[in-house]
Design an enzyme around this catalytic site. Structure first.
Site, PDB file in Angstrom:
ATOM      1  N   ASP A  63       0.884  -1.025  -0.087  1.00 30.57           N
ATOM      2  CA  ASP A  63      -0.033   0.123   0.116  1.00 30.57           C
ATOM      3  C   ASP A  63       0.887   1.170  -0.085  1.00 30.57           C
ATOM      4  OD1 ASP A  63      -1.690  -2.049   0.804  1.00 30.57           O
ATOM      5  OD2 ASP A  63      -2.967  -0.890   1.802  1.00 30.57           O
TER       6      ASP A  63
ATOM      7  N   LYS B  30      -7.148   3.182  -3.143  1.00 33.48           N
ATOM      8  CA  LYS B  30      -7.519   3.151  -1.659  1.00 33.48           C
ATOM      9  C   LYS B  30      -7.782   4.657  -1.199  1.00 33.48           C
ATOM     10  CE  LYS B  30      -5.307   2.032   2.652  1.00 33.48           C
ATOM     11  NZ  LYS B  30      -3.741   1.303   3.208  1.00 33.48           N
TER      12      LYS B  30
ATOM     13  N   LYS C   5     -10.513  -0.197  -1.997  1.00 31.98           N
ATOM     14  CA  LYS C   5     -10.384  -0.212  -0.552  1.00 31.98           C
ATOM     15  C   LYS C   5     -10.588   1.141   0.056  1.00 31.98           C
ATOM     16  CE  LYS C   5      -6.919  -1.219   2.967  1.00 31.98           C
ATOM     17  NZ  LYS C   5      -5.569  -1.854   3.122  1.00 31.98           N
TER      18      LYS C   5
END
Length: 292
Positions: free
Chosen positions: A138, A201, A237
């Site tokens: 991430d 995300k 996400k």
């Protein structure tokens, strides 16, 4: 910059904050209650990246988390396990050592949470995290550069990180609370997908405004538009501030209505969360649970 203006011109980027708020309200008013049930709560738990990203994280803490995940089926046999554990890069090896369950190991990387470091450091940290055992990475989009219109630099950074990840999932965090408006969130989504993100995300959880239903609406619309144009499926996400069962169901409802049932699984839709798992378990069982 001209190259990216041409890219953005292929999409309808011109949404306003007011239009987004109205659209979110319409969807939730119509569909929230039909999704607010035990089966959806279980599915939401199955989509969690169980996260600890604290300055005082220890080996003992992350290994206790891994042990809790390992033992989860024995305590809650009717509830599917979480999707992954998410930690800082230096904790990946400790998680890998303790984790027996067949779930992912995600590492935040590349100068998380501000992304304000040298590209060489971002790439090296990512490679080291993967070497330690991370199966998902991430990273944070360079928000300052994006807001200055330095789209090529942002894109080049992300493509280098994409190359470093090879077959490991790359999740690109947009830090939507810092992007100022709906149009920027949409454009950042398109840029990240153009650079090869497997997931986009919302947030790091480290600033005042994190995952909101409005950000989910914008990003899911961008994913839908991208898929229609390219045939490439990108995953989603929301993370940061998603802590209650109600929060989770709101995001689930928006994903379901915008992207469809194809995204309602833990390969395509994750929650980044620390408190959400216990709150969902409390809703599922009808009694207060503090398992994780």
């Amino acid at each position: 910059m001209e190259k990216f203006e041409e890219l953005f011109a292929q999409y309808d980027c011109s949404c306003t904050n007011e239009q987004v708020s109205a659209a979110v309200k319409e969807i939730l008013d119509a569909h929230f209650e039909e999704n607010n049930n035990v089966e959806v709560w279980k599915q939401c738990l199955h989509q969690i990246d169980l996260t600890t990203l604290s300055v005082d994280d220890t080996v003992q803490r992350v290994q206790r988390m891994a042990t809790a995940v390992n033992e989860f089926p024995g305590h809650f046999p009717d509830v599917p396990n979480v999707a992954a554990i998410c930690v800082y890069p230096a904790m990946v090896a400790s998680v890998r050592e303790a984790l027996k369950a067949d779930i992912g190991i995600a590492a935040v990387s590349a100068g998380f949470p501000a992304s304000q470091t040298f590209l060489e450091v971002k790439v090296a940290e990512t490679l080291l995290a993967i070497q330690a055992g991370a199966t998902e990475i991430d990273v944070v989009l360079s928000v300052g550069k994006f807001l200055e219109g330095r789209y090529q630099e942002v894109y080049d950074e992300l493509t280098e990180l994409r190359e470093a990840c090879k077959n490991v999932y790359l999740k690109v965090i947009l830090e939507t609370g810092a992007l100022q408006n709906a149009e920027n969130i949409y454009k950042a989504s398109i840029l990240a997908m153009q650079a090869g993100a497997d997931f986009i995300k919302t947030s790091t959880g480290k600033i005042a405004v994190n995952a909101t239903p409005e950000a989910t609406y914008i990003m899911c619309r961008a994913i839908k538009d991208w898929y229609a144009k390219t045939g490439i499926k990108v995953n989603y996400k929301p993370a940061g501030g998603v802590s209650t069962t109600e929060d989770a169901v709101k995001h689930y409802t928006l994903v379901k209505e915008i992207l469809g049932s194809e995204w309602l699984n833990n390969e395509s839709f994750r929650f980044g969360a620390s408190r959400l798992a216990n709150n969902l378990l409390t809703s599922i069982t009808g009694k207060e649970i503090k398992y994780f």
